[in-house]
Design a protein around this motif. Structure first.
Motif, PDB file in Angstrom:
ATOM      1  N   PHE A   3     -16.387  19.130   4.235  1.00  0.00           N
ATOM      2  CA  PHE A   3     -17.382  19.669   5.167  1.00  0.00           C
ATOM      3  C   PHE A   3     -18.694  18.885   5.189  1.00  0.00           C
ATOM      4  N   GLY A   4     -18.872  17.912   4.313  1.00  0.00           N
ATOM      5  CA  GLY A   4     -20.112  17.161   4.271  1.00  0.00           C
ATOM      6  C   GLY A   4     -21.099  17.729   3.262  1.00  0.00           C
ATOM      7  N   ASN A   5     -22.196  17.022   3.070  1.00  0.00           N
ATOM      8  CA  ASN A   5     -23.198  17.413   2.083  1.00  0.00           C
ATOM      9  C   ASN A   5     -23.752  18.807   2.378  1.00  0.00           C
ATOM     10  N   GLY A   6     -24.080  19.528   1.305  1.00  0.00           N
ATOM     11  CA  GLY A   6     -24.680  20.832   1.512  1.00  0.00           C
ATOM     12  C   GLY A   6     -24.596  21.719   0.307  1.00  0.00           C
ATOM     13  N   VAL A   7     -25.157  22.922   0.462  1.00  0.00           N
ATOM     14  CA  VAL A   7     -25.120  23.955  -0.568  1.00  0.00           C
ATOM     15  C   VAL A   7     -24.098  24.997  -0.141  1.00  0.00           C
ATOM     16  N   GLU A  67     -23.877  22.651  -5.051  1.00  0.00           N
ATOM     17  CA  GLU A  67     -24.421  21.718  -4.067  1.00  0.00           C
ATOM     18  C   GLU A  67     -23.707  20.388  -4.220  1.00  0.00           C
ATOM     19  N   GLY A  68     -23.253  19.824  -3.113  1.00  0.00           N
ATOM     20  CA  GLY A  68     -22.505  18.574  -3.167  1.00  0.00           C
ATOM     21  C   GLY A  68     -23.177  17.463  -2.388  1.00  0.00           C
ATOM     22  N   PHE A  69     -22.971  16.230  -2.870  1.00  0.00           N
ATOM     23  CA  PHE A  69     -23.550  15.047  -2.242  1.00  0.00           C
ATOM     24  C   PHE A  69     -22.472  13.974  -2.173  1.00  0.00           C
ATOM     25  N   CYS A  70     -22.433  13.256  -1.075  1.00  0.00           N
ATOM     26  CA  CYS A  70     -21.499  12.143  -0.936  1.00  0.00           C
ATOM     27  C   CYS A  70     -22.281  10.930  -0.448  1.00  0.00           C
ATOM     28  N   ASP A  71     -22.191   9.831  -1.198  1.00  0.00           N
ATOM     29  CA  ASP A  71     -22.862   8.584  -0.842  1.00  0.00           C
ATOM     30  C   ASP A  71     -21.792   7.494  -0.836  1.00  0.00           C
ATOM     31  N   ALA A  97     -15.828  20.371  -9.603  1.00  0.00           N
ATOM     32  CA  ALA A  97     -14.712  19.773  -8.874  1.00  0.00           C
ATOM     33  C   ALA A  97     -14.584  20.386  -7.480  1.00  0.00           C
ATOM     34  N   LEU A  98     -14.760  21.706  -7.389  1.00  0.00           N
ATOM     35  CA  LEU A  98     -14.719  22.374  -6.096  1.00  0.00           C
ATOM     36  C   LEU A  98     -15.834  21.865  -5.190  1.00  0.00           C
ATOM     37  N   GLY A  99     -17.029  21.701  -5.747  1.00  0.00           N
ATOM     38  CA  GLY A  99     -18.141  21.175  -4.959  1.00  0.00           C
ATOM     39  C   GLY A  99     -17.818  19.817  -4.367  1.00  0.00           C
ATOM     40  N   ALA A 100     -17.190  18.957  -5.173  1.00  0.00           N
ATOM     41  CA  ALA A 100     -16.797  17.631  -4.678  1.00  0.00           C
ATOM     42  C   ALA A 100     -15.781  17.756  -3.547  1.00  0.00           C
ATOM     43  N   ALA A 101     -14.837  18.681  -3.698  1.00  0.00           N
ATOM     44  CA  ALA A 101     -13.822  18.871  -2.666  1.00  0.00           C
ATOM     45  C   ALA A 101     -14.428  19.410  -1.378  1.00  0.00           C
TER      46      ALA A 101
END
Length: 230
Positions: free
Chosen positions: A84-88, A101-105, A75-79
């Motif tokens: 801040f955008g995609n990244g590790v 690591e988070g991804f947004c599409d 959940a934190l990764g999604a937030a």
């Protein structure tokens, strides 16, 4: 204080395990974090504050702090991705350093975590006997192919593998009795599992140590369990 409410391990807009997420410039004191987690009422709320090149992280259930929580990390990764955008993102826990690591599409957000190192050892017959009695199970309910074990992946858990899905579905116990047992033994959850196939498991996670009857879906105990099965 801005508290985000994000469901991890969801199927689109359905299911999953909700977590509270608080991102700030500094962590509140422990008493305030505990108060907020109890007010939010989810199985865990994660608190994050910027720390150099990473983030200082602490997790709280409604009744106690926990050293690591998988679904709250997702959940934190999604937030963090939304902010801040995609990244590790590097995370500093109380007892380990990990990443998420988070991804947004478009409207879809996903995250993947790196678990703390895992380890396991056989559970004593006395511990297993007390755990079976807590749930009303008998030794014959256990799957001999997966012996009971104490597993660790950032937090400590007891694994009890059952021979049938019916036994898993029938899980029931007294919350306060379970809480006393789990806190005395230093267990964050007990992972009850049924192996439908060697690679497909049904699991349930009593989380009495944190004042929660059952955690809907967990990452910490699942990662520790995977390490045990390797």
């Amino acid at each position: 204080m801005d508290v985000l409410r994000i469901a991890a391990f969801s199927d689109g807009n359905k299911g999953g395990n909700p977590a509270g997420v608080v991102i700030g410039d500094a962590l509140p004191d422990a008493a305030e974090m505990q108060r907020v987690a109890a007010e939010v009422g989810f199985s865990e709320t994660v608190f994050a504050a910027s720390a150099g090149e990473g983030w200082r992280i602490r997790y709280f259930s409604p009744e106690s702090e926990v050293p690591f929580c998988g679904h709250a990390t997702i959940a934190l990764g999604a937030a963090l991705v939304r902010k801040f955008g995609n990244g590790v993102f590097k995370l500093v826990l109380n007892q380990a350093n990990i990443t998420v690591e988070g991804f947004c599409d478009g409207a879809h957000v996903a995250a993947a975590l790196q678990s703390p190192l895992t380890r396991s050892l056989p559970a004593s017959s006395e511990l297993v006997g007390e755990a079976l009695a807590l749930f009303g199970y008998q030794p014959g309910d256990l799957d001999p192919a997966i012996p009971p074990a104490l597993v660790h992946g950032g937090a400590d858990h007891l694994v009890l593998a059952l021979k049938s899905r019916q036994a898993l579905a029938a899980m029931a116990y007294d919350l306060r009795q379970g809480q006393a047992f789990m806190r005395r033994e230093g267990l964050v959850t007990i992972l009850l599992a049924f192996a439908e196939t060697p690679r497909l498991f049904h699991t349930r996670n009593p989380f009495a140590s944190g004042g929660v009857y059952e955690d809907p879906a967990t990452g910490a105990s699942t990662a520790a369990f995977a390490g045990y099965l390797r």
